[in-house]
Design a protein around this motif. Structure first.
Motif, short mmCIF file in Angstrom:
data_model
loop_
_atom_site.label_atom_id
_atom_site.label_comp_id
_atom_site.label_asym_id
_atom_site.label_seq_id
_atom_site.Cartn_x
_atom_site.Cartn_y
_atom_site.Cartn_z
N ILE A 8 0.85 -1.20 0.00
CA ILE A 8 0.00 0.00 0.00
C ILE A 8 0.89 1.25 0.00
CG2 ILE A 8 -1.72 1.29 1.35
CD1 ILE A 8 -2.81 -1.22 -0.13
N GLY A 9 2.12 1.09 0.50
CA GLY A 9 3.07 2.21 0.50
C GLY A 9 3.28 2.77 -0.89
N ALA A 10 3.30 1.89 -1.89
CA ALA A 10 3.51 2.35 -3.27
C ALA A 10 2.39 3.31 -3.69
CB ALA A 10 3.57 1.15 -4.21
N PRO A 69 1.94 1.03 -9.64
CA PRO A 69 2.79 0.86 -8.46
C PRO A 69 2.17 -0.06 -7.41
CG PRO A 69 2.85 3.14 -9.14
CD PRO A 69 1.80 2.44 -9.99
N GLY A 70 2.88 -1.12 -7.08
CA GLY A 70 2.46 -2.03 -6.02
C GLY A 70 1.21 -2.84 -6.30
N ALA A 120 5.50 -0.27 -13.31
CA ALA A 120 5.67 -1.41 -12.39
C ALA A 120 4.86 -2.64 -12.79
CB ALA A 120 5.33 -0.94 -10.95
N ASP A 121 4.02 -3.17 -11.88
CA ASP A 121 3.34 -4.43 -12.17
C ASP A 121 2.37 -4.32 -13.34
OD1 ASP A 121 4.56 -6.16 -10.33
OD2 ASP A 121 3.39 -5.25 -8.70
N ASN A 178 4.50 -5.26 -16.02
CA ASN A 178 4.78 -6.70 -16.00
C ASN A 178 3.59 -7.49 -16.54
OD1 ASN A 178 7.33 -6.27 -14.88
ND2 ASN A 178 6.50 -6.24 -12.79
N HIS A 182 11.81 0.30 -15.36
CA HIS A 182 13.22 0.20 -14.98
C HIS A 182 13.83 -0.87 -15.88
CE1 HIS A 182 12.47 -3.46 -12.69
NE2 HIS A 182 11.90 -2.86 -11.65
N LYS A 212 14.80 -3.93 -15.75
CA LYS A 212 14.24 -5.29 -15.77
C LYS A 212 12.85 -5.28 -16.42
CE LYS A 212 15.32 -9.46 -14.37
NZ LYS A 212 16.68 -9.99 -14.61
N GLU A 213 12.06 -4.27 -16.09
CA GLU A 213 10.72 -4.17 -16.70
C GLU A 213 10.84 -3.96 -18.21
OE1 GLU A 213 8.76 -2.34 -12.59
OE2 GLU A 213 9.57 -0.99 -14.11
N ALA A 269 13.95 2.10 -2.42
CA ALA A 269 12.59 1.59 -2.65
C ALA A 269 11.56 2.70 -2.78
CB ALA A 269 12.19 0.68 -1.49
N GLY A 270 10.77 2.64 -3.80
CA GLY A 270 9.66 3.57 -3.95
C GLY A 270 9.99 4.80 -4.77
N ASP A 274 7.94 4.74 -7.83
CA ASP A 274 6.51 4.97 -7.53
C ASP A 274 6.24 6.47 -7.42
OD1 ASP A 274 6.43 2.19 -7.33
OD2 ASP A 274 6.67 2.21 -5.16
N1 LIG Z 1 6.83 0.47 -0.39
C1 LIG Z 1 6.23 -0.19 -1.40
O1 LIG Z 1 5.04 -0.48 -1.37
C2 LIG Z 1 7.05 -0.56 -2.59
C3 LIG Z 1 6.47 -1.24 -3.65
N2 LIG Z 1 7.13 -1.53 -4.79
C4 LIG Z 1 6.41 -2.25 -5.83
O2 LIG Z 1 6.86 -3.58 -5.83
C5 LIG Z 1 6.57 -4.18 -7.09
C6 LIG Z 1 7.82 -4.89 -7.58
O3 LIG Z 1 8.74 -3.94 -8.07
P1 LIG Z 1 10.30 -4.16 -8.13
O4 LIG Z 1 10.82 -3.15 -9.07
O5 LIG Z 1 10.86 -4.15 -6.76
O6 LIG Z 1 10.48 -5.65 -8.67
P2 LIG Z 1 10.90 -6.20 -10.08
O7 LIG Z 1 10.03 -5.72 -11.18
O8 LIG Z 1 11.07 -7.67 -9.98
O9 LIG Z 1 12.33 -5.55 -10.30
C7 LIG Z 1 13.42 -5.79 -9.43
C8 LIG Z 1 14.59 -6.28 -10.23
O10 LIG Z 1 14.78 -5.46 -11.37
C9 LIG Z 1 16.14 -5.23 -11.62
N3 LIG Z 1 16.40 -3.79 -11.55
C10 LIG Z 1 15.64 -2.84 -10.96
N4 LIG Z 1 16.19 -1.64 -11.10
C11 LIG Z 1 17.31 -1.83 -11.81
C12 LIG Z 1 18.32 -0.96 -12.28
N5 LIG Z 1 18.24 0.39 -12.07
N6 LIG Z 1 19.33 -1.47 -12.99
C13 LIG Z 1 19.38 -2.80 -13.23
N7 LIG Z 1 18.44 -3.67 -12.80
C14 LIG Z 1 17.44 -3.19 -12.10
C15 LIG Z 1 16.88 -6.05 -10.58
O11 LIG Z 1 17.08 -7.30 -11.18
P3 LIG Z 1 18.46 -8.15 -11.03
O12 LIG Z 1 19.53 -7.20 -11.44
O13 LIG Z 1 18.49 -8.50 -9.58
O14 LIG Z 1 18.26 -9.28 -11.96
C16 LIG Z 1 15.88 -6.18 -9.46
O15 LIG Z 1 16.06 -7.34 -8.69
C17 LIG Z 1 6.14 -3.03 -8.01
O16 LIG Z 1 4.73 -3.04 -8.10
C18 LIG Z 1 6.59 -1.80 -7.26
O17 LIG Z 1 5.79 -0.68 -7.57
C19 LIG Z 1 8.51 -1.14 -4.98
O18 LIG Z 1 8.43 0.10 -5.68
C20 LIG Z 1 9.25 -0.95 -3.66
C21 LIG Z 1 8.48 -0.15 -2.64
#
Ligand SMILES: NC(=O)C1=CN([C@@H]2O[C@H](COP(=O)(O)OP(=O)(O)OC[C@H]3O[C@@H](n4cnc5c(N)ncnc54)[C@H](OP(=O)(O)O)[C@@H]3O)[C@@H](O)[C@H]2O)[C@@H](O)CC1
Ligand SMILES: Nc1ncnc2c1ncn2[C@@H]1O[C@H](COP(=O)(O)OP(=O)(O)O)[C@@H](O)[C@H]1O
Ligand SMILES: [Mg+2]
Length: 281
Positions: free
Chosen positions: A40-42, A104-105, A131-132, A135, A156, A158-159, A216-217, A220
């Motif tokens: 929910i923070g997102a 986001p989230g 974000a999701d 995805n 980002h 990965k997305e 983190a965030g 978002d």
């Molecule tokens: N407080 C809350 O509620 C929060 C909620 N959140 C929500 O969580 C959900 C999942 O989002 P998410 O981005 O954490 O997961 P995900 O899509 O698997 O990507 C992670 C992987 O991507 C990569 N990667 C990322 N950046 C990179 C870079 N600059 N440069 C290179 N690589 C990079 C990296 O992959 P690796 O390098 O480890 O293979 C990493 O492990 C989403 O809905 C979001 O809004 C978050 O915002 C946190 C706060």
């Protein structure tokens, strides 16, 4: 590739000062759709960032479990809740937003995917997708053709890879992203260090921001900021440019006080005002 650098000069070409006779009803209404149980923070971060970037009204659409969290943490934001407790399953609203940010989230539950598909089929409002929600699009690539021209997506790395596939070099990453932008007529905010914005053949490179944003965030928050600017009637490309620039500038402004390590996404939001002031200083 010769990027256009997003610096103060470039920003002054698109920045619109506030009209002293404006009021909240014409300053733009942004809708942020996001959050799920544990994230929910997102939704809090993106909706607060939207308000602090200047739109007149912000509504958050979230699952039921986030209702009190959001109302207590940001009383200025209005809240609509889904019928489901822990995730979004049926996006419906009776407001008329000028821009919507989604993702986001939000998670990737089956019901969330189905309602997102319906939403894409019916909405005519300018969109920011993050974000999701990205995805989900990566898993259902045929839905990309439902996106209206000039929809803004904010992946980002990965997305982005999930959307366009792997690349072997920076040059190939840009080639593939430009081709993707042209194919679907999208504005792509390629988040990174630095962030690039791709609008067909036009490539912009941001000049603000630093490693403090690796927290983190922070993405978002960017979604909320760009959605806010879209709701304030900035053209989509200018909303992306100004949003990315202001977002990075907050970290440059805060760095002497916070250092890299203790800077968090809420510090971006706290410094949006100073970032705006420095545009016109
Ligand atoms: N407080 C809350 O509620 C929060 C909620 N959140 C929500 O969580 C959900 C999942 O989002 P998410 O981005 O954490 O997961 P995900 O899509 O698997 O990507 C992670 C992987 O991507 C990569 N990667 C990322 N950046 C990179 C870079 N600059 N440069 C290179 N690589 C990079 C990296 O992959 P690796 O390098 O480890 O293979 C990493 O492990 C989403 O809905 C979001 O809004 C978050 O915002 C946190 C706060
Ligand atoms: N080292 C860095 N230098 C500059 N900007 C960065 C750096 N690391 C991350 N950022 C920025 O922080 C944001 C991270 O977004 P994202 O990965 O979506 O975060 P989250 O999903 O946690 O909100 C992007 O705007 C990205 O450009
Ligand atoms: Mg993100």
């Amino acid at each position: 590739m010769n990027p256009i650098y997003i610096d103060k000069n470039e920003i002054l070409k698109c920045y619109k000062p506030i009209d002293k006779h404006t009021h909240k009803g014409i300053q733009g209404h942004a809708l942020l759709i996001g959050g799920s149980y544990g994230k929910i923070g997102a939704a809090c971060l993106s909706s607060k960032a939207a308000l602090k970037t200047g739109c007149g009204l912000v509504t958050a659409f979230i699952p039921k479990c986030g209702y009190e969290i959001l109302q207590i943490s940001i009383p200025e934001v209005m809240v609509l809740t889904d019928v489901q407790e822990k995730f979004i399953s049926n996006i419906t609203f009776d407001i008329v937003p000028q821009a919507i940010g989604i993702g986001p989230g939000v998670g990737q539950e089956q019901a969330t995917q189905i309602t997102f598909h319906e939403f894409l089929k019916t909405t005519k409002v300018p969109l920011v997708i993050d974000a999701d929600a990205l995805n989900i699009l990566s898993q259902n690539k045929s839905w990309l053709s439902l996106l209206k021209p000039k929809t803004i997506i904010t992946p980002h790395p990965k997305e982005l890879e999930r959307l366009i596939g792997k690349w072997d070099s920076e040059a190939e990453k840009f080639e593939k992203t430009i081709a993707f932008s042209k194919k679907y007529q999208l504005i792509i905010v390629m988040k990174g260090a630095p962030t690039h914005i791709i609008d067909g053949d036009a490539v912009y490179e941001n000049t603000t921001g630093n490693a403090a944003l690796a927290t983190a965030g922070s993405g978002d928050v960017l979604t909320g900021m760009i959605t806010s600017l879209l709701a304030q009637s900035y053209e989509p490309i200018n909303a992306a440019i100004l949003g990315v620039y202001l977002h990075g500038l907050t970290a440059d402004i805060a760095l002497p006080e916070t250092g890299y390590q203790s800077f968090i996404a809420s510090d971006i939001i706290d410094n949006i005002g100073r970032a705006y002031l420095s545009i016109t200083a």
